[in-house]
Scaffold this active site. Structure first.
Site, PDB file in Angstrom:
ATOM      1  N   ALA A 176       4.112  32.886  10.181  1.00 32.06           N
ATOM      2  CA  ALA A 176       4.598  33.980  10.033  1.00 32.06           C
ATOM      3  C   ALA A 176       5.702  34.305   9.052  1.00 32.06           C
ATOM      4  O   ALA A 176       5.849  33.998   8.475  1.00 32.06           O
ATOM      5  CB  ALA A 176       6.088  33.563  11.493  1.00 32.06           C
TER       6      ALA A 176
ATOM      7  N   LYS B  90       1.706  15.651   6.043  1.00 24.86           N
ATOM      8  CA  LYS B  90       2.588  17.326   6.372  1.00 24.86           C
ATOM      9  C   LYS B  90       2.535  17.917   4.864  1.00 24.86           C
ATOM     10  O   LYS B  90       2.510  18.384   4.213  1.00 24.86           O
ATOM     11  CB  LYS B  90       3.734  18.065   7.603  1.00 24.86           C
TER      12      LYS B  90
HETATM   13  O1  KPL Z   1       2.849  25.077   5.669  1.00 21.36           O
HETATM   14  C1  KPL Z   1       2.100  25.487   5.011  1.00 21.36           C
HETATM   15  C2  KPL Z   1       2.947  26.857   3.916  1.00 21.36           C
HETATM   16  O2  KPL Z   1       2.562  27.818   3.869  1.00 21.36           O
HETATM   17  O3  KPL Z   1       3.562  26.146   3.831  1.00 21.36           O
HETATM   18  C3  KPL Z   1       0.499  25.191   5.178  1.00 21.36           C
HETATM   19  C4  KPL Z   1       0.106  24.169   6.527  1.00 21.36           C
HETATM   20  C5  KPL Z   1       0.020  25.009   4.051  1.00 21.36           C
HETATM   21  C6  KPL Z   1      -0.033  26.617   5.672  1.00 21.36           C
HETATM   22  O4  KPL Z   1      -0.656  27.839   4.797  1.00 21.36           O
END
Ligand code: KPL
Length: 300
Positions: A122, A176
């Site tokens: 978003a 992540k």
């Molecule tokens: O978490 C993200 C971010 O932009 O902070 C990703 C997974 C890299 C997606 O853009």
């Protein structure tokens, strides 16, 4: 359910709109109190939600069953610490941000704490929030008091699917973290969309090797090849995204690098390890950030 959403940025407004539409009693919480929060979200299919939602009601906060924290990592400890004395002892706190290490900065407390990551994209365009793409939110307990709260995943899933519950959220958080250690600094340095990183497979491999070596020392079973594969998949599935770090750099905001690569480097140091490529990217981003923050503060 009575819920307070701390932080009314892009992700905060998305959650506020969805939880409200699901019938929950929601309010936003802003650093600078305002009479209401104008929530204006456009969904990927074009449907829009436009409504003023209440904010900063201390009674609502004291009765909240969930404090959903959608702030940037570096804002979390200050904002949550200030609210801790005003929370009901059973109020769960869900920290939803990039990076790791914010919970270590909170004062000792007995609140049930959960942590999560999300792949929902978003972004703000003027006063509108564009929900660019759906994704998955992974949540799980990080304190003993939160291990019985798996029903929260269902509540959140009804509002903004998908939400997955993990008894061992640390392992999902590390995966992540690996993605963010690669995509965020590289896109900020090359000033490119996520998808363009497909041009740098060797550099991504070096970064993944360093991350996986720390993960092994932390007790997580992983491999450089497995992480590389996963990171490449995320690069492809978010090819059109402008990463959050590139957005921060472009708008000259403080980045989350201290909680992404910085956290990785701190964990590596505790094991006596040096990660040359991650350390180099960390320095480059810090230099960029310091430059515009110094100019912004009017310093020479
Ligand atoms: O978490 C993200 C971010 O932009 O902070 C990703 C997974 C890299 C997606 O853009």
């Amino acid at each position: 359910m009575k819920i307070t959403v701390l932080g009314c940025g892009a992700l905060g407004q998305l959650w506020l709109s969805r939880l409200y539409q699901q019938g929950h009693d929601v309010q936003g919480w802003l650093r600078v109190p305002q009479p209401f929060c104008a929530v204006n979200v456009i969904e990927p299919e074009g449907v829009s939600f436009n409504r003023n939602l209440p904010t900063n009601d201390p009674e609502h906060l004291a009765q909240s069953e969930l404090l959903l924290v959608t702030l940037k990592a570096w804002q979390v400890s200050g904002a949550v610490s200030a609210l801790l004395p005003r929370l009901n002892p059973r109020c769960a706190i869900l920290l939803l941000h990039n990076g790791m290490g914010t919970q270590d900065e909170l004062p000792p407390n007995h609140q049930p704490i959960l942590q999560g990551t999300t792949t929902h994209a978003a972004r703000r365009e003027g006063s509108t929030i564009i929900h660019v793409a759906g994704g998955t939110t992974h949540i799980g307990p990080t304190s003993a008091a939160a291990i019985h709260l798996s029903h929260l995943a269902e509540v959140l899933h009804q509002a903004l699917p998908d939400v997955a519950w993990h008894d061992n959220i640390a392992s999902a958080n590390w995966r992540k973290l690996a993605v963010n250690c690669v995509i965020n600094p590289l896109t900020a340095l090359y000033n490119c969309r996520n998808g363009e990183l497909q041009r740098y497979p060797e550099q991504i491999e070096i970064l993944c090797r360093e991350v996986s070596s720390v993960m092994e020392m932390e007790g997580y079973h992983t491999s450089c090849e497995g992480l590389w594969q996963y990171v490449m998949e995320v690069i492809q599935s978010t090819a059109d995204n402008i990463s959050s770090m590139l957005q921060d750099v472009r708008t000259q905001r403080h980045t989350e690098i201290d909680y992404i690569t910085g956290y990785l480097l701190r964990r590596a140091r505790s094991h006596g390890m040096i990660l040359p490529e991650n350390a180099r990217l960390f320095e480059l981003i810090k230099r960029k950030e310091n430059e515009y923050e110094r100019i912004g503060a009017g310093l020479p």
